[in-house]
Design a protein around this motif. Structure first.
Motif, short mmCIF file in Angstrom:
data_model
loop_
_atom_site.label_atom_id
_atom_site.label_comp_id
_atom_site.label_asym_id
_atom_site.label_seq_id
_atom_site.Cartn_x
_atom_site.Cartn_y
_atom_site.Cartn_z
N PHE A 29 15.22 8.72 -24.25
CA PHE A 29 15.57 9.04 -25.80
C PHE A 29 15.66 10.55 -25.75
N VAL A 59 14.58 10.45 -30.73
CA VAL A 59 13.02 10.46 -31.21
C VAL A 59 12.75 10.49 -32.61
N LEU A 80 10.68 6.08 -23.50
CA LEU A 80 10.64 7.18 -24.42
C LEU A 80 9.67 8.05 -23.70
N ILE A 124 7.88 11.67 -24.26
CA ILE A 124 7.38 12.75 -25.06
C ILE A 124 6.18 13.53 -24.96
N LEU A 178 3.36 11.66 -33.76
CA LEU A 178 4.16 10.96 -32.46
C LEU A 178 3.12 10.11 -31.76
#
Length: 318
Positions: A199, A204, A226, A228, A258
């Motif tokens: 992503f 995101v 994903l 992050i 998040l």
């Protein structure tokens, strides 16, 4: 009155349907096929234990049993795909030049001591291996190890050459690529849609918007990973007295938005892996796994391995 009842019943039905599909995403969407799953990910090969992005770092991480190597790619003046984080060589080699202006044969060696980006006031001192490697060197040395590639610049030739190397070494099922910039990820997907995607930052943000409005279960996602940060680690990278009140609030808010178990679980149910970076302390390892992250990216692969073994996660290691 009847119109109010209708609206309320419609909203209630939507909320219940969304909640059900969030818990059981395969009722609406087919689960993505996973060709590998990574719990232990070595950031830049393990930048806290060996000089970052060197073959020595990659060999050490693979010997430990890492599930995935994370690395960064640039293009030299003679269009060689090299493994290097910065576009400028100053931090890593002491030479103030851009990698794109230097031929591969003329690249200087790494400095023998580099700072660890995600560990405050920590440095790594390397051994004999100070050479900036080629991406093909990594592919040749570790043919069965998944590799996570950050395409560092928006360069069509770089993207094309990385794709060609992935195909040449039969690694489409062992590679994930992308960048925080959406335009780079779009080009990656257009160049080779068979290589799984990360992503981008805009995606995101879109993902979070869909999650908090209840629309996420209804929207198809082309990405399979994903990746992050855990915003709370900012307090470990920068002393609290050097942060303003607004900066601390933004960090807290980003962390709250998040780090959501319901989001991670939904994505995992759809076959999308969730990697949290860059964690270097046991308390952060534990928090990420408790929240449902499938993998952790670390500068200290030995420390993460010991944590996994102590907490009975050894089945995921080679």
């Amino acid at each position: 009155m009847s119109s109010v009842v209708y609206v309320l019943s419609t909203v209630t039905g939507y909320v219940l349907t969304s909640a059900l599909l969030l818990k059981c995403p395969t009722l609406l969407r087919q689960r993505k096929r996973e060709t590998f799953r990574s719990r232990h990910i070595s950031h830049r090969g393990g930048a806290g234990e060996n000089l970052e992005n060197t073959m020595a770092a990659f060999r050490h991480a693979v010997k430990l049993g890492t599930d995935m190597l994370e690395l960064d790619c640039h293009l030299t003046r003679d269009e060689q795909v090299v493994v290097l984080h910065d576009s400028n060589l100053k931090r890593s080699t002491g030479i103030n030049a851009y990698i794109s202006d230097v031929a591969y044969a003329d690249l200087p060696p790494y400095l023998c001591k580099l700072g660890v980006t995600f560990k405050r006031e920590c440095f790594c001192e390397g051994g004999d291996d100070e050479q900036i490697p080629l991406l093909k060197d990594v592919f040749e040395a570790f043919p069965s190890t998944p590799v996570n590639i950050d395409i560092k610049v928006n360069n069509d030739t770089l993207i094309k050459k990385v794709s060609e190397l992935v195909i040449q070494y039969d690694r489409e099922h062992l590679t994930v690529w992308g960048n925080s910039r959406n335009e780079i990820v779009k080009k990656c997907y257009k160049e080779n849609p068979r290589i799984p995607l990360l992503f981008s930052l805009p995606r995101v943000l879109l993902l979070l918007g869909l999650f908090y409005t209840g629309l996420l279960p209804f929207v198809p996602l082309k990405e399979q990973f994903l990746e992050i940060p855990m915003p709370s680690i900012v307090s470990k990278l920068r002393a609290p007295e050097h942060q303003t009140r607004s900066q601390r609030f933004i960090t807290w808010l980003a962390d709250m938005l998040l780090m959501r178990k319901a989001l991670f679980d939904h994505l995992k149910g759809r076959g999308i892996q969730v990697y949290v970076w860059v964690l270097n302390d046991e308390e952060d390892f534990k928090r990420a796994f408790d929240l449902g992250a499938t993998g952790i990216m670390t500068d200290y692969p030995t420390k993460l391995k010991e944590f996994l073994e102590k907490n009975n996660y050894t089945a995921t290691l080679k």
